[in-house]
Design an enzyme around this catalytic site. Structure first.
Site, PDB file in Angstrom:
ATOM      1  N   ASN A  71      17.205  47.339 -33.136  1.00 37.87           N
ATOM      2  CA  ASN A  71      16.887  47.899 -34.645  1.00 37.87           C
ATOM      3  C   ASN A  71      15.850  46.897 -34.871  1.00 37.87           C
ATOM      4  OD1 ASN A  71      17.082  47.683 -37.292  1.00 37.87           O
ATOM      5  ND2 ASN A  71      18.913  46.680 -37.585  1.00 37.87           N
TER       6      ASN A  71
ATOM      7  N   LYS B  47      14.321  46.891 -37.743  1.00 36.75           N
ATOM      8  CA  LYS B  47      14.324  46.561 -39.078  1.00 36.75           C
ATOM      9  C   LYS B  47      12.769  46.852 -39.634  1.00 36.75           C
ATOM     10  CE  LYS B  47      17.961  43.390 -38.278  1.00 36.75           C
ATOM     11  NZ  LYS B  47      18.574  42.118 -38.399  1.00 36.75           N
TER      12      LYS B  47
ATOM     13  N   HIS C  87      24.364  49.032 -42.353  1.00 37.06           N
ATOM     14  CA  HIS C  87      24.083  47.549 -41.619  1.00 37.06           C
ATOM     15  C   HIS C  87      24.162  46.468 -43.014  1.00 37.06           C
ATOM     16  CE1 HIS C  87      21.617  44.361 -40.515  1.00 37.06           C
ATOM     17  NE2 HIS C  87      21.558  44.883 -39.385  1.00 37.06           N
TER      18      HIS C  87
ATOM     19  N   GLU D 232      22.509  44.236 -44.108  1.00 34.13           N
ATOM     20  CA  GLU D 232      21.278  44.079 -44.689  1.00 34.13           C
ATOM     21  C   GLU D 232      21.142  45.322 -45.857  1.00 34.13           C
ATOM     22  OE1 GLU D 232      18.387  43.719 -41.555  1.00 34.13           O
ATOM     23  OE2 GLU D 232      19.394  41.835 -41.056  1.00 34.13           O
TER      24      GLU D 232
ATOM     25  N   GLU E  82      28.869  43.186 -36.240  1.00 33.35           N
ATOM     26  CA  GLU E  82      27.716  42.418 -36.620  1.00 33.35           C
ATOM     27  C   GLU E  82      28.221  41.247 -37.449  1.00 33.35           C
ATOM     28  OE1 GLU E  82      23.727  44.276 -35.387  1.00 33.35           O
ATOM     29  OE2 GLU E  82      24.202  44.593 -37.265  1.00 33.35           O
TER      30      GLU E  82
ATOM     31  N   GLY F 112      20.071  37.154 -37.134  1.00 33.76           N
ATOM     32  CA  GLY F 112      18.745  36.562 -37.396  1.00 33.76           C
ATOM     33  C   GLY F 112      19.068  34.890 -37.317  1.00 33.76           C
TER      34      GLY F 112
ATOM     35  N   SER G 243      22.014  37.894 -33.032  1.00 26.98           N
ATOM     36  CA  SER G 243      21.402  36.906 -32.157  1.00 26.98           C
ATOM     37  C   SER G 243      21.687  37.232 -30.694  1.00 26.98           C
ATOM     38  CB  SER G 243      21.703  35.387 -32.509  1.00 26.98           C
ATOM     39  OG  SER G 243      21.149  35.384 -33.975  1.00 26.98           O
TER      40      SER G 243
END
Ligand code: 13P
Length: 262
Positions: free
Chosen positions: A13, A15, A99, A101, A171, A177, A217
């Protein structure tokens, strides 16, 4: 549970990173030393603006093209949106939906996520449906409750005969991250819980064929341990997918886990 009934998927991904002009050199580097692992489907989920360049650069089907979002709408006056048939027309085979985010910065709720998953499926695209808890939810002991609510709400939009085309990604938000990975046992516990939900709703046959990925991660140094877990069928990889060498080593970890020659 036997992994032979389902695909291992290593999905990058990107991003909002890299430029369209960087796609070609990236894929050249990746393709030059990427192992051929028969049991592994490799996917790159790139920004919409990079999809055509990625398709051109890939030349064959060794790597599948993925998107990071899709509109809930089919077509019309929805400025800035990208429809599922547009993605299909560009050769997109996977699409991340829900996701964390997008949930956090774009206000997407479980219902939007379900409609997006359906929009992907209706256009022949596998949705990668993301679920995951915050650190606060984990500390309060409500991880499973939260995951089950996210998953069941999204699945409620999907006709039973299309569920087998979905991929689920666990996730944990606290691991994204941050460099802080869930331990293989923590990730396995939730992935196995997700499979149990699938089994209870759709039966054992479907549950054993659905791929459940871990994301947060994941990198070359921890991929093998995570991928060795019985209910972890791959990874959704952010930071480490931006470095060809790291990404290659994660694919290599699949070969090590499955005992496949590379
Ligand atoms: P990182 O691998 O950078 O933690 O990102 C994970 C992720 O959000 C993939 O979708």
């Amino acid at each position: 549970m036997n992994k032979k009934y389902r695909k291992t998927i290593i999905a990058g991904n990107w991003k909002m990173n890299l430029l369209p002009s960087e796609v070609k050199p990236f894929t050249e580097e990746l393709r030059s030393s990427m192992p051929r692992v028969k049991t592994c489907e490799t996917v790159l989920c790139v920004p919409f603006t990079h999809i055509s360049a990625l398709r051109r650069a890939l030349k064959d089907n060794r790597i599948a093209v993925g998107a990071q979002d899709v509109s809930t709408y089919e077509k019309g006056a929805y400025t800035g949106e990208i429809a599922g048939d547009m993605l299909n027309d560009l050769g997109v085979r996977y699409c991340i939906v829900g996701h964390s985010e997008r949930r956090e910065y774009h206000g997407e709720d479980n219902f939007t996520v379900g409609r997006k998953a359906l929009a992907a499926l209706e256009n022949g695209i596998h949705p990668i449906i993301c679920v995951g808890e915050t650190l606060e939810q984990r500390e309060r002991g409500i991880t499973m409750e939260h995951i089950s609510c996210q998953l069941i709400s999204a699945l409620s939009f999907i006709p039973d005969d299309k569920v087998r085309q979905c991929v689920i990604a666990y996730e944990p938000i606290w691991a994204i991250g941050t460099g802080k990975t869930a331990t293989p046992e923590e990730a396995q516990e939730v992935c196995s819980f997700i499979r149990r939900i699938m089994r209870e709703r759709y039966g054992a046959r479907l549950a054993r064929s659905v791929s459940i990925l871990y994301g947060g991660s994941m990198k070359s140094s921890n991929a093998k341990e995570l991928l060795s877990m019985p209910d972890i069928d791959g990874g959704l990889i952010g930071g480490a997918s931006l470095k060809p060498n790291e990404f290659i080593q994660i694919i290599d970890a699949v070969a090590q886990v499955t005992g496949e020659e590379r």
